[in-house]
Design a protein around this motif. Structure first.
Motif, mmCIF file in Angstrom:
data_model
loop_
_atom_site.group_PDB
_atom_site.id
_atom_site.type_symbol
_atom_site.label_atom_id
_atom_site.label_comp_id
_atom_site.label_asym_id
_atom_site.label_seq_id
_atom_site.Cartn_x
_atom_site.Cartn_y
_atom_site.Cartn_z
ATOM 1 N N VAL A 33 0.805 43.811 91.268
ATOM 2 C CA VAL A 33 -0.609 43.550 90.963
ATOM 3 C C VAL A 33 -0.885 43.819 89.489
ATOM 4 O O VAL A 33 -1.552 43.028 88.807
ATOM 5 C CB VAL A 33 -1.526 44.421 91.855
ATOM 6 C CG1 VAL A 33 -2.970 44.362 91.367
ATOM 7 C CG2 VAL A 33 -1.452 43.960 93.299
ATOM 8 N N PHE A 34 -0.349 44.921 88.975
ATOM 9 C CA PHE A 34 -0.559 45.253 87.567
ATOM 10 C C PHE A 34 0.060 44.197 86.656
ATOM 11 O O PHE A 34 -0.568 43.745 85.694
ATOM 12 C CB PHE A 34 0.046 46.623 87.254
ATOM 13 C CG PHE A 34 -0.125 47.045 85.817
ATOM 14 C CD1 PHE A 34 -1.332 47.560 85.381
ATOM 15 C CD2 PHE A 34 0.913 46.915 84.916
ATOM 16 C CE1 PHE A 34 -1.506 47.951 84.060
ATOM 17 C CE2 PHE A 34 0.751 47.296 83.586
ATOM 18 C CZ PHE A 34 -0.459 47.815 83.160
ATOM 19 N N ILE A 35 1.295 43.786 86.952
ATOM 20 C CA ILE A 35 1.962 42.767 86.137
ATOM 21 C C ILE A 35 1.192 41.458 86.168
ATOM 22 O O ILE A 35 1.024 40.787 85.145
ATOM 23 C CB ILE A 35 3.413 42.566 86.623
ATOM 24 C CG1 ILE A 35 4.259 43.799 86.288
ATOM 25 C CG2 ILE A 35 4.042 41.326 85.992
ATOM 26 C CD1 ILE A 35 5.669 43.758 86.853
ATOM 27 N N SER A 36 0.687 41.070 87.340
ATOM 28 C CA SER A 36 -0.041 39.808 87.469
ATOM 29 C C SER A 36 -1.318 39.817 86.635
ATOM 30 O O SER A 36 -1.632 38.847 85.933
ATOM 31 C CB SER A 36 -0.380 39.544 88.941
ATOM 32 O OG SER A 36 0.792 39.401 89.713
ATOM 33 N N ILE A 37 -2.075 40.916 86.704
ATOM 34 C CA ILE A 37 -3.324 41.004 85.940
ATOM 35 C C ILE A 37 -3.045 40.988 84.443
ATOM 36 O O ILE A 37 -3.707 40.291 83.668
ATOM 37 C CB ILE A 37 -4.102 42.271 86.327
ATOM 38 C CG1 ILE A 37 -4.655 42.139 87.754
ATOM 39 C CG2 ILE A 37 -5.242 42.549 85.348
ATOM 40 C CD1 ILE A 37 -5.384 43.350 88.239
ATOM 41 N N LEU A 38 -2.023 41.744 84.027
ATOM 42 C CA LEU A 38 -1.741 41.856 82.597
ATOM 43 C C LEU A 38 -1.224 40.543 82.026
ATOM 44 O O LEU A 38 -1.646 40.113 80.947
ATOM 45 C CB LEU A 38 -0.729 42.980 82.370
ATOM 46 C CG LEU A 38 -0.726 43.610 80.976
ATOM 47 C CD1 LEU A 38 -2.091 44.191 80.650
ATOM 48 C CD2 LEU A 38 0.341 44.698 80.892
ATOM 49 N N THR A 39 -0.301 39.883 82.728
ATOM 50 C CA THR A 39 0.265 38.645 82.189
ATOM 51 C C THR A 39 -0.739 37.502 82.210
ATOM 52 O O THR A 39 -0.622 36.557 81.421
ATOM 53 C CB THR A 39 1.524 38.233 82.965
ATOM 54 O OG1 THR A 39 1.232 38.154 84.380
ATOM 55 C CG2 THR A 39 2.643 39.235 82.751
ATOM 56 N N ALA A 50 6.738 36.378 80.532
ATOM 57 C CA ALA A 50 6.332 37.788 80.552
ATOM 58 C C ALA A 50 6.522 38.393 81.941
ATOM 59 O O ALA A 50 6.971 39.530 82.077
ATOM 60 C CB ALA A 50 4.877 37.917 80.114
ATOM 61 N N ARG A 51 6.173 37.627 82.994
ATOM 62 C CA ARG A 51 6.368 38.135 84.360
ATOM 63 C C ARG A 51 7.842 38.366 84.638
ATOM 64 O O ARG A 51 8.223 39.395 85.216
ATOM 65 C CB ARG A 51 5.784 37.159 85.386
ATOM 66 C CG ARG A 51 4.270 37.151 85.468
ATOM 67 C CD ARG A 51 3.802 36.445 86.723
ATOM 68 N NE ARG A 51 4.258 35.060 86.785
ATOM 69 C CZ ARG A 51 3.581 34.033 86.320
ATOM 70 N NH1 ARG A 51 2.404 34.222 85.738
ATOM 71 N NH2 ARG A 51 4.048 32.801 86.439
ATOM 72 N N ARG A 52 8.680 37.412 84.243
ATOM 73 C CA ARG A 52 10.122 37.562 84.502
ATOM 74 C C ARG A 52 10.690 38.756 83.748
ATOM 75 O O ARG A 52 11.502 39.514 84.301
ATOM 76 C CB ARG A 52 10.858 36.272 84.101
ATOM 77 C CG ARG A 52 10.579 35.095 85.038
ATOM 78 C CD ARG A 52 11.529 33.948 84.757
ATOM 79 N NE ARG A 52 11.301 33.368 83.430
ATOM 80 C CZ ARG A 52 10.443 32.397 83.181
ATOM 81 N NH1 ARG A 52 9.708 31.904 84.167
ATOM 82 N NH2 ARG A 52 10.307 31.913 81.956
ATOM 83 N N ILE A 53 10.266 38.931 82.505
ATOM 84 C CA ILE A 53 10.756 40.072 81.733
ATOM 85 C C ILE A 53 10.281 41.381 82.360
ATOM 86 O O ILE A 53 11.055 42.336 82.523
ATOM 87 C CB ILE A 53 10.275 39.982 80.267
ATOM 88 C CG1 ILE A 53 10.975 38.816 79.558
ATOM 89 C CG2 ILE A 53 10.551 41.290 79.519
ATOM 90 C CD1 ILE A 53 10.477 38.569 78.152
ATOM 91 N N ALA A 177 7.226 36.319 94.470
ATOM 92 C CA ALA A 177 5.784 36.361 94.748
ATOM 93 C C ALA A 177 4.933 36.424 93.490
ATOM 94 O O ALA A 177 3.726 36.175 93.553
ATOM 95 C CB ALA A 177 5.463 37.581 95.627
ATOM 96 N N SER A 178 5.534 36.731 92.344
ATOM 97 C CA SER A 178 4.744 36.974 91.132
ATOM 98 C C SER A 178 3.983 35.738 90.670
ATOM 99 O O SER A 178 2.804 35.824 90.301
ATOM 100 C CB SER A 178 5.646 37.482 90.005
ATOM 101 O OG SER A 178 6.594 36.484 89.631
#
Length: 253
Positions: A33-39, A50-53, A177-178
């Motif tokens: 959730v944090f990665i999704s919001i930030l990217t 960015a998500r993959r990294i 899922a990202s």
């Protein structure tokens, strides 16, 4: 068969493996959730990278921590006692990570509800954050969630092989899922606010855990699931009203 994979001959090990995979996937929801919001605050052309990294860093950190599992176990040893509670390195890391999450979620909520900050600072604004800053923030939270994840894994099994397989499977599930999760959050502004509320709750849970007040994860995820279900019902109701309004518009002419 090498001793490292000897557990594959034990049928009981598969039950532990399945249980640990489920646990790791559930624990990975917070991170995802944090990665999704930030990217989603990055330009569309670099969001996927960015998500993959970010998720790859989560995998690398978990595997590195597993290779030093003897050291990780000692992170729970008390360093000092304050107010009757013995604080360990794990506690301090959880408190720091929780404070970061609370600060980040509060800041994003403020930017999303205060138009005076300017559109470029709003949640989802392309210019709101740089690529390097996003990766750095993801790395910080990856470290916090990775340590919590590995300590949980160590408490469930002594087999390093089982832990590694569970971690790899869980991170691959996060990777799959990202993209859909990020697109869903970006397309639904109310979901963004709900997700930020989740991050606030997760941050406070980490802080409470660091101070010795353990909140069962089942309660947290049950509350998140119920809130998400209610919001989905609201979304369906809004879409139905929009369809009804669109159908009535030609008739009025």
């Amino acid at each position: 068969m090498p001793e490292f994979f000897a557990f594959l001959l034990d049928p009981a090990a598969y039950a532990a493996l399945i249980t640990l995979i489920v646990m790791e996937v559930v624990l990975g929801i917070d991170n995802l959730v944090f990665i999704s919001i930030l990217t989603n605050k990055l330009p569309p052309s670099v969001r996927g990278r960015a998500r993959r990294i970010g998720i790859s860093l989560a995998l690398i950190l978990r595997l590195v921590l597993l290779s030093t599992v003897a050291f990780i176990v000692h992170l729970t040893d008390p360093l000092f006692t304050l107010f009757g509670h013995g604080f360990s390195w794990r506690d301090l890391i959880l408190i720091a990570g929780g404070l970061f999450l609370v600060w980040k979620a509060t800041r994003e909520i403020h930017h999303s509800v205060d138009p005076s900050d300017g559109p470029e600072q709003m949640v989802g604004g392309a210019a709101a954050i740089g690529f390097g800053a996003a990766i750095t923030q993801i790395l910080v939270l990856d470290l916090v969630f990775s340590i919590d994840s590995i300590i949980t894994a160590v408490g469930m099994t002594n087999e390093i092989g089982i832990m590694m397989i569970a971690v790899v499977v869980a991170v691959l599930a996060m990777m799959a899922a990202s993209g859909p999760l990020s697109r869903f959050i970006a397309a639904n502004p109310t979901i963004v606010m709900l997700a930020l509320g989740f991050l606030l709750m997760i941050g406070m849970t980490l802080i409470a855990d660091g101070f010795g007040f353990h909140v069962p994860k089942g309660y947290i995820y049950a509350a998140m699931a119920f809130s998400a279900f209610v919001e989905i019902l609201n979304m369906l109701a809004r879409r139905r009203r929009q369809r009804d309004a669109a159908d009535m518009a030609p008739a009025e002419h």
